[in-house]
Write a protein that holds these residues in place. Structure first.
Motif, PDB file in Angstrom:
ATOM      1  N   TYR A 101      -0.868 -11.204  -6.345  1.00 35.49           N
ATOM      2  CA  TYR A 101      -1.757 -10.231  -5.731  1.00 35.49           C
ATOM      3  C   TYR A 101      -1.297  -9.977  -4.301  1.00 35.49           C
ATOM      4  O   TYR A 101      -0.867 -10.908  -3.616  1.00 35.49           O
ATOM      5  CB  TYR A 101      -3.200 -10.745  -5.699  1.00 35.49           C
ATOM      6  CG  TYR A 101      -3.829 -10.858  -7.056  1.00 35.49           C
ATOM      7  CD1 TYR A 101      -4.505  -9.783  -7.616  1.00 35.49           C
ATOM      8  CD2 TYR A 101      -3.753 -12.037  -7.791  1.00 35.49           C
ATOM      9  CE1 TYR A 101      -5.084  -9.875  -8.870  1.00 35.49           C
ATOM     10  CE2 TYR A 101      -4.323 -12.136  -9.047  1.00 35.49           C
ATOM     11  CZ  TYR A 101      -4.989 -11.056  -9.576  1.00 35.49           C
ATOM     12  OH  TYR A 101      -5.554 -11.146 -10.824  1.00 35.49           O
ATOM     13  N   VAL A 102      -1.388  -8.745  -3.865  1.00 36.66           N
ATOM     14  CA  VAL A 102      -1.152  -8.402  -2.467  1.00 36.66           C
ATOM     15  C   VAL A 102      -2.419  -7.711  -1.983  1.00 36.66           C
ATOM     16  O   VAL A 102      -2.713  -6.589  -2.384  1.00 36.66           O
ATOM     17  CB  VAL A 102       0.074  -7.485  -2.286  1.00 36.66           C
ATOM     18  CG1 VAL A 102       0.244  -7.120  -0.822  1.00 36.66           C
ATOM     19  CG2 VAL A 102       1.328  -8.157  -2.828  1.00 36.66           C
ATOM     20  N   ASP A 103      -3.173  -8.419  -1.175  1.00 39.94           N
ATOM     21  CA  ASP A 103      -4.429  -7.898  -0.634  1.00 39.94           C
ATOM     22  C   ASP A 103      -4.177  -7.481   0.805  1.00 39.94           C
ATOM     23  O   ASP A 103      -3.904  -8.318   1.666  1.00 39.94           O
ATOM     24  CB  ASP A 103      -5.521  -8.964  -0.713  1.00 39.94           C
ATOM     25  CG  ASP A 103      -5.830  -9.370  -2.143  1.00 39.94           C
ATOM     26  OD1 ASP A 103      -5.896  -8.467  -2.999  1.00 39.94           O
ATOM     27  OD2 ASP A 103      -6.001 -10.572  -2.408  1.00 39.94           O
ATOM     28  N   GLU A 104      -4.244  -6.171   1.045  1.00 38.99           N
ATOM     29  CA  GLU A 104      -4.006  -5.645   2.383  1.00 38.99           C
ATOM     30  C   GLU A 104      -5.316  -5.179   2.983  1.00 38.99           C
ATOM     31  O   GLU A 104      -6.170  -4.634   2.287  1.00 38.99           O
ATOM     32  CB  GLU A 104      -3.010  -4.502   2.321  1.00 38.99           C
ATOM     33  CG  GLU A 104      -1.644  -4.963   1.846  1.00 38.99           C
ATOM     34  CD  GLU A 104      -0.575  -3.910   1.986  1.00 38.99           C
ATOM     35  OE1 GLU A 104      -0.750  -2.991   2.815  1.00 38.99           O
ATOM     36  OE2 GLU A 104       0.421  -4.012   1.271  1.00 38.99           O
ATOM     37  N   PHE A 105      -5.454  -5.408   4.275  1.00 36.34           N
ATOM     38  CA  PHE A 105      -6.658  -4.985   4.967  1.00 36.34           C
ATOM     39  C   PHE A 105      -6.326  -4.684   6.417  1.00 36.34           C
ATOM     40  O   PHE A 105      -5.360  -5.198   6.971  1.00 36.34           O
ATOM     41  CB  PHE A 105      -7.772  -6.023   4.867  1.00 36.34           C
ATOM     42  CG  PHE A 105      -7.308  -7.445   5.012  1.00 36.34           C
ATOM     43  CD1 PHE A 105      -7.200  -8.032   6.247  1.00 36.34           C
ATOM     44  CD2 PHE A 105      -6.992  -8.189   3.889  1.00 36.34           C
ATOM     45  CE1 PHE A 105      -6.774  -9.335   6.388  1.00 36.34           C
ATOM     46  CE2 PHE A 105      -6.563  -9.508   4.013  1.00 36.34           C
ATOM     47  CZ  PHE A 105      -6.460 -10.080   5.262  1.00 36.34           C
ATOM     48  N   ASN A 106      -7.126  -3.835   7.013  1.00 34.46           N
ATOM     49  CA  ASN A 106      -6.944  -3.423   8.398  1.00 34.46           C
ATOM     50  C   ASN A 106      -8.230  -3.740   9.145  1.00 34.46           C
ATOM     51  O   ASN A 106      -9.247  -3.081   8.940  1.00 34.46           O
ATOM     52  CB  ASN A 106      -6.620  -1.922   8.461  1.00 34.46           C
ATOM     53  CG  ASN A 106      -6.210  -1.494   9.842  1.00 34.46           C
ATOM     54  OD1 ASN A 106      -6.090  -2.308  10.742  1.00 34.46           O
ATOM     55  ND2 ASN A 106      -6.006  -0.207  10.013  1.00 34.46           N
ATOM     56  N   LEU A 107      -8.178  -4.744  10.002  1.00 33.61           N
ATOM     57  CA  LEU A 107      -9.365  -5.180  10.734  1.00 33.61           C
ATOM     58  C   LEU A 107      -9.288  -4.732  12.189  1.00 33.61           C
ATOM     59  O   LEU A 107      -8.195  -4.637  12.752  1.00 33.61           O
ATOM     60  CB  LEU A 107      -9.464  -6.711  10.699  1.00 33.61           C
ATOM     61  CG  LEU A 107      -9.654  -7.318   9.311  1.00 33.61           C
ATOM     62  CD1 LEU A 107      -9.465  -8.826   9.379  1.00 33.61           C
ATOM     63  CD2 LEU A 107     -11.027  -6.985   8.775  1.00 33.61           C
ATOM     64  N   PRO A 108     -10.432  -4.472  12.814  1.00 30.05           N
ATOM     65  CA  PRO A 108     -10.434  -4.157  14.242  1.00 30.05           C
ATOM     66  C   PRO A 108      -9.901  -5.356  15.046  1.00 30.05           C
ATOM     67  O   PRO A 108      -9.926  -6.490  14.558  1.00 30.05           O
ATOM     68  CB  PRO A 108     -11.903  -3.916  14.570  1.00 30.05           C
ATOM     69  CG  PRO A 108     -12.612  -3.802  13.277  1.00 30.05           C
ATOM     70  CD  PRO A 108     -11.766  -4.453  12.242  1.00 30.05           C
ATOM     71  N   ARG A 117      -0.405 -12.257   0.421  1.00 30.55           N
ATOM     72  CA  ARG A 117       0.345 -12.182  -0.835  1.00 30.55           C
ATOM     73  C   ARG A 117       0.221 -13.551  -1.477  1.00 30.55           C
ATOM     74  O   ARG A 117       0.581 -14.564  -0.880  1.00 30.55           O
ATOM     75  CB  ARG A 117       1.813 -11.847  -0.558  1.00 30.55           C
ATOM     76  CG  ARG A 117       2.631 -11.698  -1.819  1.00 30.55           C
ATOM     77  CD  ARG A 117       4.056 -11.230  -1.481  1.00 30.55           C
ATOM     78  NE  ARG A 117       4.832 -11.045  -2.677  1.00 30.55           N
ATOM     79  CZ  ARG A 117       5.625 -11.971  -3.215  1.00 30.55           C
ATOM     80  NH1 ARG A 117       5.755 -13.146  -2.628  1.00 30.55           N
ATOM     81  NH2 ARG A 117       6.278 -11.706  -4.317  1.00 30.55           N
ATOM     82  N   TRP A 118      -0.316 -13.571  -2.686  1.00 25.40           N
ATOM     83  CA  TRP A 118      -0.552 -14.864  -3.323  1.00 25.40           C
ATOM     84  C   TRP A 118      -0.472 -14.760  -4.829  1.00 25.40           C
ATOM     85  O   TRP A 118      -0.571 -13.689  -5.409  1.00 25.40           O
ATOM     86  CB  TRP A 118      -1.892 -15.427  -2.878  1.00 25.40           C
ATOM     87  CG  TRP A 118      -3.099 -14.604  -3.203  1.00 25.40           C
ATOM     88  CD1 TRP A 118      -3.399 -13.351  -2.739  1.00 25.40           C
ATOM     89  CD2 TRP A 118      -4.165 -14.972  -4.063  1.00 25.40           C
ATOM     90  NE1 TRP A 118      -4.593 -12.928  -3.257  1.00 25.40           N
ATOM     91  CE2 TRP A 118      -5.087 -13.903  -4.068  1.00 25.40           C
ATOM     92  CE3 TRP A 118      -4.445 -16.097  -4.816  1.00 25.40           C
ATOM     93  CZ2 TRP A 118      -6.259 -13.941  -4.802  1.00 25.40           C
ATOM     94  CZ3 TRP A 118      -5.615 -16.141  -5.546  1.00 25.40           C
ATOM     95  CH2 TRP A 118      -6.511 -15.070  -5.536  1.00 25.40           C
ATOM     96  N   ARG A 119      -0.221 -15.909  -5.454  1.00 23.03           N
ATOM     97  CA  ARG A 119      -0.145 -15.972  -6.916  1.00 23.03           C
ATOM     98  C   ARG A 119      -1.127 -17.023  -7.398  1.00 23.03           C
ATOM     99  O   ARG A 119      -1.186 -18.136  -6.883  1.00 23.03           O
ATOM    100  CB  ARG A 119       1.258 -16.344  -7.384  1.00 23.03           C
ATOM    101  CG  ARG A 119       1.351 -16.298  -8.924  1.00 23.03           C
ATOM    102  CD  ARG A 119       2.728 -16.609  -9.408  1.00 23.03           C
ATOM    103  NE  ARG A 119       2.876 -18.059  -9.389  1.00 23.03           N
ATOM    104  CZ  ARG A 119       4.042 -18.667  -9.549  1.00 23.03           C
ATOM    105  NH1 ARG A 119       5.148 -17.986  -9.699  1.00 23.03           N
ATOM    106  NH2 ARG A 119       4.105 -19.977  -9.528  1.00 23.03           N
ATOM    107  N   THR A 120      -1.886 -16.636  -8.403  1.00 23.17           N
ATOM    108  CA  THR A 120      -2.826 -17.573  -9.013  1.00 23.17           C
ATOM    109  C   THR A 120      -2.062 -18.568  -9.878  1.00 23.17           C
ATOM    110  O   THR A 120      -0.947 -18.306 -10.319  1.00 23.17           O
ATOM    111  CB  THR A 120      -3.842 -16.826  -9.895  1.00 23.17           C
ATOM    112  OG1 THR A 120      -3.139 -16.034 -10.853  1.00 23.17           O
ATOM    113  CG2 THR A 120      -4.737 -15.927  -9.065  1.00 23.17           C
TER     114      THR A 120
END
Length: 78
Positions: free
Chosen positions: A38-45, A3-6
């Motif tokens: 921005y909230v960039d979500e990801f699912n990594l192995p 979660r970040w803000r430019t």
């Protein structure tokens, strides 16, 4: 997730994720809007990863001597 803000210079900011072999597996979109969360979500192995957050201006999301660039932030959650 990240979660970040430019700040006012969003085109300077990038994040990338690398796996343990050094291969880039994710990156943020290059099309960013100033002062936006921005909230960039990801699912990594399962594995070991490196998150690299960079700023092309070498002054980060906030720099006390350059207040015109505004203030951003970044939060990382597992």
């Amino acid at each position: 997730s990240i979660r970040w803000r430019t700040n006012n210079l969003p085109n300077e900011t990038r994040w990338k994720v690398y796996d343990e072999a050094g291969n880039q597996v994710l990156q943020n979109s290059p099309f960013l809007v100033a002062n936006t969360v921005y909230v960039d979500e990801f699912n990594l192995p399962m594995g070991c990863y490196t998150l690299e957050f960079t700023d092309q201006g070498d002054n980060g999301l906030y720099y006390w001597a350059m207040t015109s660039q505004g203030t951003g932030f970044v939060h990382f959650r597992i």
